[in-house]
Design a protein around this motif. Sequence first.
Motif, PDB file in Angstrom:
ATOM      1  N   LEU A 169      19.170  75.611  46.595  1.00 55.93           N
ATOM      2  CA  LEU A 169      19.589  74.215  46.403  1.00 55.93           C
ATOM      3  C   LEU A 169      18.668  73.282  47.193  1.00 55.93           C
ATOM      4  O   LEU A 169      18.208  72.261  46.678  1.00 55.93           O
ATOM      5  CB  LEU A 169      21.039  74.041  46.871  1.00 55.93           C
ATOM      6  N   GLU A 170      18.386  73.669  48.420  1.00 55.97           N
ATOM      7  CA  GLU A 170      17.507  72.848  49.257  1.00 55.97           C
ATOM      8  C   GLU A 170      16.117  72.717  48.649  1.00 55.97           C
ATOM      9  O   GLU A 170      15.488  71.661  48.752  1.00 55.97           O
ATOM     10  CB  GLU A 170      17.379  73.474  50.656  1.00 55.97           C
ATOM     11  N   ARG A 171      15.648  73.800  48.005  1.00 57.20           N
ATOM     12  CA  ARG A 171      14.308  73.754  47.405  1.00 57.20           C
ATOM     13  C   ARG A 171      14.291  72.913  46.135  1.00 57.20           C
ATOM     14  O   ARG A 171      13.255  72.639  45.576  1.00 57.20           O
ATOM     15  CB  ARG A 171      13.829  75.177  47.084  1.00 57.20           C
ATOM     16  N   GLY A 172      15.485  72.542  45.650  1.00 57.66           N
ATOM     17  CA  GLY A 172      15.539  71.691  44.476  1.00 57.66           C
ATOM     18  C   GLY A 172      15.672  72.437  43.159  1.00 57.66           C
ATOM     19  O   GLY A 172      15.397  71.883  42.096  1.00 57.66           O
ATOM     20  N   ASP A 173      16.103  73.669  43.215  1.00 56.79           N
ATOM     21  CA  ASP A 173      16.310  74.453  41.993  1.00 56.79           C
ATOM     22  C   ASP A 173      17.263  73.703  41.061  1.00 56.79           C
ATOM     23  O   ASP A 173      18.400  73.370  41.434  1.00 56.79           O
ATOM     24  CB  ASP A 173      16.903  75.819  42.375  1.00 56.79           C
ATOM     25  N   PRO A 174      16.820  73.398  39.822  1.00 56.91           N
ATOM     26  CA  PRO A 174      17.604  72.536  38.910  1.00 56.91           C
ATOM     27  C   PRO A 174      18.986  73.092  38.604  1.00 56.91           C
ATOM     28  O   PRO A 174      19.966  72.336  38.576  1.00 56.91           O
ATOM     29  CB  PRO A 174      16.754  72.488  37.638  1.00 56.91           C
ATOM     30  N   GLY A 175      19.096  74.414  38.371  1.00 59.10           N
ATOM     31  CA  GLY A 175      20.398  74.997  38.054  1.00 59.10           C
ATOM     32  C   GLY A 175      21.371  74.831  39.204  1.00 59.10           C
ATOM     33  O   GLY A 175      22.527  74.432  39.025  1.00 59.10           O
ATOM     34  N   SER A 176      20.910  75.118  40.420  1.00 59.09           N
ATOM     35  CA  SER A 176      21.767  74.983  41.595  1.00 59.09           C
ATOM     36  C   SER A 176      22.168  73.533  41.784  1.00 59.09           C
ATOM     37  O   SER A 176      23.324  73.215  42.081  1.00 59.09           O
ATOM     38  CB  SER A 176      21.021  75.458  42.856  1.00 59.09           C
ATOM     39  N   ARG A 177      21.193  72.677  41.597  1.00 56.42           N
ATOM     40  CA  ARG A 177      21.421  71.248  41.771  1.00 56.42           C
ATOM     41  C   ARG A 177      22.522  70.746  40.807  1.00 56.42           C
ATOM     42  O   ARG A 177      23.413  69.989  41.179  1.00 56.42           O
ATOM     43  CB  ARG A 177      20.106  70.510  41.505  1.00 56.42           C
ATOM     44  N   ALA A 178      22.434  71.214  39.554  1.00 53.21           N
ATOM     45  CA  ALA A 178      23.413  70.775  38.549  1.00 53.21           C
ATOM     46  C   ALA A 178      24.823  71.240  38.909  1.00 53.21           C
ATOM     47  O   ALA A 178      25.791  70.495  38.763  1.00 53.21           O
ATOM     48  CB  ALA A 178      23.013  71.303  37.172  1.00 53.21           C
ATOM     49  N   LEU A 179      24.928  72.479  39.396  1.00 53.73           N
ATOM     50  CA  LEU A 179      26.240  72.987  39.794  1.00 53.73           C
ATOM     51  C   LEU A 179      26.779  72.211  40.999  1.00 53.73           C
ATOM     52  O   LEU A 179      27.953  71.861  41.062  1.00 53.73           O
ATOM     53  CB  LEU A 179      26.145  74.483  40.146  1.00 53.73           C
ATOM     54  N   TRP A 180      25.888  71.950  41.959  1.00 59.89           N
ATOM     55  CA  TRP A 180      26.285  71.224  43.154  1.00 59.89           C
ATOM     56  C   TRP A 180      26.773  69.817  42.786  1.00 59.89           C
ATOM     57  O   TRP A 180      27.776  69.338  43.283  1.00 59.89           O
ATOM     58  CB  TRP A 180      25.096  71.154  44.128  1.00 59.89           C
ATOM     59  N   GLU A 181      26.037  69.201  41.868  1.00 57.97           N
ATOM     60  CA  GLU A 181      26.445  67.856  41.442  1.00 57.97           C
ATOM     61  C   GLU A 181      27.810  67.880  40.752  1.00 57.97           C
ATOM     62  O   GLU A 181      28.612  66.963  40.908  1.00 57.97           O
ATOM     63  CB  GLU A 181      25.390  67.241  40.509  1.00 57.97           C
ATOM     64  N   ALA A 182      28.053  68.948  40.009  1.00 53.62           N
ATOM     65  CA  ALA A 182      29.352  69.069  39.339  1.00 53.62           C
ATOM     66  C   ALA A 182      30.464  69.183  40.379  1.00 53.62           C
ATOM     67  O   ALA A 182      31.524  68.561  40.255  1.00 53.62           O
ATOM     68  CB  ALA A 182      29.354  70.284  38.410  1.00 53.62           C
ATOM     69  N   CYS A 183      30.212  69.956  41.428  1.00 53.05           N
ATOM     70  CA  CYS A 183      31.199  70.095  42.505  1.00 53.05           C
ATOM     71  C   CYS A 183      31.456  68.732  43.164  1.00 53.05           C
ATOM     72  O   CYS A 183      32.591  68.366  43.465  1.00 53.05           O
ATOM     73  CB  CYS A 183      30.706  71.061  43.583  1.00 53.05           C
ATOM     74  N   ARG A 184      30.388  68.013  43.388  1.00 51.25           N
ATOM     75  CA  ARG A 184      30.478  66.696  44.005  1.00 51.25           C
ATOM     76  C   ARG A 184      31.321  65.759  43.130  1.00 51.25           C
ATOM     77  O   ARG A 184      32.194  65.051  43.621  1.00 51.25           O
ATOM     78  CB  ARG A 184      29.055  66.132  44.150  1.00 51.25           C
ATOM     79  N   ASP A 185      31.055  65.808  41.835  1.00 50.20           N
ATOM     80  CA  ASP A 185      31.797  64.942  40.906  1.00 50.20           C
ATOM     81  C   ASP A 185      33.288  65.268  40.916  1.00 50.20           C
ATOM     82  O   ASP A 185      34.132  64.372  40.917  1.00 50.20           O
ATOM     83  CB  ASP A 185      31.243  65.098  39.478  1.00 50.20           C
ATOM     84  N   VAL A 186      33.581  66.563  40.902  1.00 51.93           N
ATOM     85  CA  VAL A 186      34.987  66.990  40.918  1.00 51.93           C
ATOM     86  C   VAL A 186      35.674  66.437  42.168  1.00 51.93           C
ATOM     87  O   VAL A 186      36.780  65.888  42.112  1.00 51.93           O
ATOM     88  CB  VAL A 186      35.086  68.529  40.907  1.00 51.93           C
ATOM     89  N   SER A 187      34.990  66.560  43.303  1.00 55.01           N
ATOM     90  CA  SER A 187      35.582  66.109  44.573  1.00 55.01           C
ATOM     91  C   SER A 187      35.760  64.606  44.591  1.00 55.01           C
ATOM     92  O   SER A 187      36.830  64.101  44.944  1.00 55.01           O
ATOM     93  CB  SER A 187      34.687  66.537  45.738  1.00 55.01           C
TER      94      SER A 187
END
Length: 568
Positions: free
Chosen positions: A213-231
């Motif tokens: 995620l820190e390196r900017g991997d797009p898949g990880s980033r998309a999942l992280w953003e989804a978690c953020r949105d849910v929260s």
Amino acid sequence: MRRAVAERIAAAAHVPITEAEEALEYPPDPAFGDLAFPCFGLAKARRAPPPKVAADLAGALVASPPVEGWSAAGPYLNVRLDSSLAREVLGNVLAEDACYGGGSEGAGKTVVVDYSAPNIGKPIAFHHIRSTMIGNALVRILRARGHRVVGVNHLGDWGTQFGYLLEALAGKTPAEVRAKNVRELSALYVAGNERAKKEPAVEDAARAAFARLERGDPGSRALWEACRDVSLREFDRIYRRLGVTFEATTGESFYEPRLAPLLADLERRGIATTSQGALVVDLSADGIATPCLLRKSDGATLYATRDVAAAIYRAETYGMEQALYLTDQGQSLHFKQWFAVVRRMGFGWAAGLVHVPFGVLLIYDEAEKEWTRGKTRSGRVVLLEEVLDESVRRARALIAEKNPALPAADAVAEQVGVGAVVFNDLKNRREKEVRFRFEDALRFDGDAGPYVQNAHVRACGIFRNAGRGPEASADVSLLAEPEARAVVAQLLRFPDAVARAAREAEPCHVAGSLLEISTAFHRFYHEHRVLGGGDPRVEGARLLLVHGVRVALRNGLGLLGLAAPEEM
RNA sequence: GCGCCCGUAGCUCAGAGGAAGAGCGGCGGCCUUCUAAGCCGUUGGUCGGGGGUUCGACUCCCUCCGGGCGCGCCA
């Protein structure tokens, strides 16, 4: 008016006016008078007993406007003011209206208030009410006193803990994640942590996932953003109920790009040095024994790193004179440390960084009969929404019992139920630990939110039936009863209470003033009828007084983040 | 061990140099009158202990006791 009284005392006692004015205080009981002058200092200078000095002064002074009478009570010279006091106070309320209680000492000053700051992927627990509502109250109070305030929600949205979440969500699409709720995400995170205790491989996998995620991997980033949105979706729902808004919601992740340059700068300038493989700032010269850690030996940054970066960003963006950080007092050392780091960097605004600590929240576990920190013995976290819902449910039941014909009963139950919980959190000094018990916090009588709201409701009820509004021309000399004078005395103190709350970052002073006004008004209301008494002049004067109560309570409740219903 | 916060009525807490208070609980009263989520009365205190400063200390200083929290790779 204080000054006018001070001048008279100064002339009679042969002391400087400013000295007399500073000595003036409010008597503990309004029956003594409106102001009091303690005669101890004067007695010493004259080598006479204080009661004699007070009696001599009372005898020498003559009653003339605005003083209605001087009286000696033991060592005190008590001053009773005439109706010009009520005229001044109620005139101010009428003129300032929604601004009554406000002031201008903050004009031209920008203050950043950092508060609430929940973690992504975890539900908002009941203890979050402290940072959220103390911060919210301070934002409103500071704004009322003229400051430009920037409220910031520094979300915990970055760090190794998200590795567990990403691992658990591997293979899911962002859309699937968005369909979940925070409780489900939290369960995944907790489960990951549990497994990591037994299997070290799980921890390694989580760390690797966060590294991606820190390196900017797009898949990880998309999942992280989804978690953020849910929260954020759930956080917003709660903030809406609490009436909380922010000028900026910038989580820790927002500062990620600024961390490496910051650390490089600190190293280059020799402020930070390497110790045991970690990058630290030695603070022994500042009297702080433990150094501030800015980078772990594995290269990862820390809480303090992100706080320093955030402070610099805010100084650049908002140009604040002061920044308040609302967290529990257990984090005091952390703030001392990174404040010192920022001072070392030579920023002028560093002197305006202030940690505003509050005591931890203890919850009474009815089953275990003991106070616990945030969770019950069984390990269950008490959620903020559960408490709010229960309080609203009880408020609704009370309305059904006492005022079944009330229009919009559900909306009012929400205002009263939430208000009770919020007021309970704000009524005491913030540094004390809060002992939360359902029966106390959800209490709708006595020193509580609904008590103040009820006083406001009564004041509004009078105007609903009055058929006329408050008039500046009312003859306030007709407000001579002790109960009316007591109300005026409390209305007079209200703006001082707000100013003190701003100065000390202590909302309880506003809450205390609201309780005093409410008590005085409930007494007045019980003792004297406003409407239909036969004399329209008395009615007019009393209406102006009731208007003062209505405005002060509405404004004060607003400052604390409580609604002021007109009926309940 | 060092540092920060807190010890006030049975419980929960205001008061922060100047006249010991509130709420709840207990006991007893007050609704044909503007909302009884209210009002009134009563009960209840070596302001944790001991020193000091001061004309005066719950308040400031020292010390001890009790409770909470923190003290380099969490936030």
